[in-house]
Design a protein around this motif. Structure first.
Motif, mmCIF file in Angstrom:
data_model
loop_
_atom_site.group_PDB
_atom_site.id
_atom_site.type_symbol
_atom_site.label_atom_id
_atom_site.label_comp_id
_atom_site.label_asym_id
_atom_site.label_seq_id
_atom_site.Cartn_x
_atom_site.Cartn_y
_atom_site.Cartn_z
ATOM 1 N N MET A 1 -31.790 55.215 5.886
ATOM 2 C CA MET A 1 -31.197 54.852 7.150
ATOM 3 C C MET A 1 -30.447 53.535 6.957
ATOM 4 S SD MET A 1 -32.973 54.564 10.895
ATOM 5 C CE MET A 1 -33.161 56.324 10.999
ATOM 6 N N LEU A 2 -29.243 53.447 7.538
ATOM 7 C CA LEU A 2 -28.463 52.213 7.461
ATOM 8 C C LEU A 2 -28.940 51.229 8.516
ATOM 9 C CD1 LEU A 2 -24.793 53.454 7.025
ATOM 10 C CD2 LEU A 2 -26.258 52.387 5.335
ATOM 11 N N VAL A 3 -29.151 49.998 8.099
ATOM 12 C CA VAL A 3 -29.582 48.940 9.006
ATOM 13 C C VAL A 3 -28.673 47.737 8.779
ATOM 14 C CG1 VAL A 3 -31.467 47.401 9.659
ATOM 15 C CG2 VAL A 3 -31.955 49.771 9.037
ATOM 16 N N GLN A 4 -28.114 47.223 9.875
ATOM 17 C CA GLN A 4 -27.231 46.067 9.751
ATOM 18 C C GLN A 4 -28.032 44.842 9.339
ATOM 19 O OE1 GLN A 4 -24.971 45.039 13.259
ATOM 20 N NE2 GLN A 4 -23.456 43.974 12.041
ATOM 21 N N GLY A 5 -27.462 44.065 8.441
ATOM 22 C CA GLY A 5 -28.109 42.863 7.950
ATOM 23 C C GLY A 5 -28.420 43.003 6.475
ATOM 24 N N VAL A 6 -28.522 41.878 5.822
ATOM 25 C CA VAL A 6 -28.779 41.895 4.393
ATOM 26 C C VAL A 6 -30.003 41.026 4.107
ATOM 27 C CG1 VAL A 6 -27.852 41.327 2.122
ATOM 28 C CG2 VAL A 6 -26.329 42.240 3.880
ATOM 29 N N THR A 7 -31.074 41.677 3.705
ATOM 30 C CA THR A 7 -32.296 40.945 3.344
ATOM 31 C C THR A 7 -32.356 40.710 1.849
ATOM 32 O OG1 THR A 7 -33.602 42.946 2.974
ATOM 33 C CG2 THR A 7 -33.549 42.064 5.228
ATOM 34 N N GLY A 8 -31.614 41.532 1.101
ATOM 35 C CA GLY A 8 -31.669 41.463 -0.350
ATOM 36 C C GLY A 8 -32.764 42.340 -0.925
ATOM 37 N N GLY A 9 -33.556 42.937 -0.029
ATOM 38 C CA GLY A 9 -34.659 43.771 -0.491
ATOM 39 C C GLY A 9 -34.284 45.226 -0.690
ATOM 40 N N TYR A 10 -33.090 45.611 -0.224
ATOM 41 C CA TYR A 10 -32.690 47.013 -0.312
ATOM 42 C C TYR A 10 -31.240 47.105 -0.791
ATOM 43 C CZ TYR A 10 -36.847 47.487 2.543
ATOM 44 O OH TYR A 10 -38.127 47.415 2.999
ATOM 45 N N LYS A 11 -30.884 48.275 -1.240
ATOM 46 C CA LYS A 11 -29.538 48.531 -1.737
ATOM 47 C C LYS A 11 -28.538 48.435 -0.580
ATOM 48 C CE LYS A 11 -26.960 52.314 -3.841
ATOM 49 N NZ LYS A 11 -27.036 53.705 -4.284
ATOM 50 N N ARG A 12 -27.398 47.790 -0.828
ATOM 51 C CA ARG A 12 -26.339 47.695 0.177
ATOM 52 C C ARG A 12 -25.530 48.979 0.210
ATOM 53 N NH1 ARG A 12 -23.485 41.794 0.510
ATOM 54 N NH2 ARG A 12 -25.371 40.566 0.387
ATOM 55 N N ASP A 13 -25.038 49.299 1.387
ATOM 56 C CA ASP A 13 -24.169 50.464 1.540
ATOM 57 C C ASP A 13 -22.801 50.146 0.951
ATOM 58 O OD1 ASP A 13 -23.717 53.161 2.854
ATOM 59 O OD2 ASP A 13 -22.104 51.972 3.749
ATOM 60 N N LYS A 14 -22.217 51.086 0.224
ATOM 61 C CA LYS A 14 -20.914 50.852 -0.415
ATOM 62 C C LYS A 14 -19.788 50.735 0.609
ATOM 63 C CE LYS A 14 -22.158 53.139 -4.707
ATOM 64 N NZ LYS A 14 -21.975 54.300 -5.559
ATOM 65 N N MET A 15 -19.839 51.546 1.647
ATOM 66 C CA MET A 15 -18.772 51.561 2.651
ATOM 67 C C MET A 15 -18.894 50.407 3.648
ATOM 68 S SD MET A 15 -16.970 54.192 1.822
ATOM 69 C CE MET A 15 -16.127 54.999 3.146
ATOM 70 N N MET A 16 -20.135 49.997 3.922
ATOM 71 C CA MET A 16 -20.390 48.920 4.887
ATOM 72 C C MET A 16 -21.313 47.901 4.223
ATOM 73 S SD MET A 16 -20.670 51.009 8.489
ATOM 74 C CE MET A 16 -22.061 52.003 8.032
ATOM 75 N N PRO A 17 -20.744 46.937 3.506
ATOM 76 C CA PRO A 17 -21.569 46.011 2.726
ATOM 77 C C PRO A 17 -22.466 45.089 3.548
ATOM 78 C CG PRO A 17 -19.246 45.396 2.619
ATOM 79 C CD PRO A 17 -19.316 46.713 3.328
ATOM 80 N N ASP A 18 -22.273 45.040 4.865
ATOM 81 C CA ASP A 18 -23.156 44.238 5.719
ATOM 82 C C ASP A 18 -24.378 45.031 6.166
ATOM 83 O OD1 ASP A 18 -21.429 42.115 5.492
ATOM 84 O OD2 ASP A 18 -20.408 42.490 7.386
ATOM 85 N N TYR A 19 -24.553 46.219 5.621
ATOM 86 C CA TYR A 19 -25.678 47.086 5.951
ATOM 87 C C TYR A 19 -26.479 47.377 4.688
ATOM 88 C CZ TYR A 19 -23.772 48.204 10.570
ATOM 89 O OH TYR A 19 -23.326 48.137 11.862
ATOM 90 N N GLU A 20 -27.782 47.514 4.869
ATOM 91 C CA GLU A 20 -28.642 47.934 3.770
ATOM 92 C C GLU A 20 -29.133 49.344 4.046
ATOM 93 O OE1 GLU A 20 -30.642 43.889 2.008
ATOM 94 O OE2 GLU A 20 -31.667 44.871 3.652
ATOM 95 N N ILE A 21 -29.448 50.034 2.960
ATOM 96 C CA ILE A 21 -29.995 51.386 3.071
ATOM 97 C C ILE A 21 -31.515 51.268 2.970
ATOM 98 C CG2 ILE A 21 -30.037 53.699 2.080
ATOM 99 C CD1 ILE A 21 -27.244 52.993 0.847
ATOM 100 N N ILE A 22 -32.169 51.457 4.088
ATOM 101 C CA ILE A 22 -33.631 51.349 4.137
ATOM 102 C C ILE A 22 -34.215 52.751 3.943
ATOM 103 C CG2 ILE A 22 -35.612 50.561 5.494
ATOM 104 C CD1 ILE A 22 -33.539 48.344 4.948
ATOM 105 N N PRO A 23 -35.114 52.914 2.993
ATOM 106 C CA PRO A 23 -35.748 54.227 2.804
ATOM 107 C C PRO A 23 -36.491 54.646 4.082
ATOM 108 C CG PRO A 23 -36.266 52.754 0.967
ATOM 109 C CD PRO A 23 -35.607 51.927 2.027
ATOM 110 N N ASP A 24 -36.449 55.930 4.390
ATOM 111 C CA ASP A 24 -37.077 56.435 5.617
ATOM 112 C C ASP A 24 -38.541 56.031 5.733
ATOM 113 O OD1 ASP A 24 -35.088 58.070 7.181
ATOM 114 O OD2 ASP A 24 -34.834 58.953 5.189
ATOM 115 N N GLU A 25 -39.260 56.054 4.623
ATOM 116 C CA GLU A 25 -40.694 55.733 4.691
ATOM 117 C C GLU A 25 -40.949 54.247 4.980
ATOM 118 O OE1 GLU A 25 -39.502 55.463 0.346
ATOM 119 O OE2 GLU A 25 -39.184 56.935 1.925
#
Length: 143
Positions: A1-25
């Motif tokens: 799931m894409l979540v706005q913000g960058v914590t550095g703990g998850y992979k960034r989205d290529k299309m929207m670099p201000d979003y991280e891809i948080i695993p569903d679990e």
């Protein structure tokens, strides 16, 4: 799931670099948000159906699938957001009505001038507008 913000703990989205891809679990809940910065109440994702309590903003969504909020929670978040934007929507309506009012006034001024140029009397113009001859003359004689 894409979540706005960058914590550095998850992979960034290529299309929207201000979003991280948080695993569903890893998703812990859901919250409405607006581009103005408003954020709604947090809906917590609980680990069992027994813990779910809609009145306390808790909903169970299995941890072995997608972390999408239930339809009921989505609807509640949407209603909360609609309450948030209601004053802005109302003001937009006022602004639109004010524009239409101004435009109508300008049209009326032009049509009164055209009627007067065509030979209509102030009495006829006043009657058409719903005011007296004298009021029509006072309002439009100098225009």
């Amino acid at each position: 799931m894409l979540v706005q913000g960058v914590t550095g703990g998850y992979k960034r989205d290529k299309m929207m670099p201000d979003y991280e891809i948080i695993p569903d679990e890893k998703m812990i809940g859901w919250r409405g948000a607006c581009t103005c910065g408003w954020q709604g109440a947090m809906w917590k994702r609980v680990t069992s159906a027994a813990e779910a309590d809609f009145s306390r903003h808790r909903d169970y969504v299995s941890f072995d699938g997608f972390a999408d909020a239930s339809r009921k929670v989505e609807d509640a978040i949407h209603e909360e957001w609609k309450d948030h934007i209601a004053p802005t929507d109302a003001i937009l309506g006022v602004e639109a009505a004010a524009r239409e009012y101004t435009q109508a006034g300008q049209r009326l001024d032009k049509t009164v001038a055209a009627a007067k140029a065509a030979g209509a009397s102030w009495a006829d113009i006043g009657r058409a507008v719903g005011i007296s001859r004298q009021s029509a003359h006072e309002r439009w004689a100098d225009k």
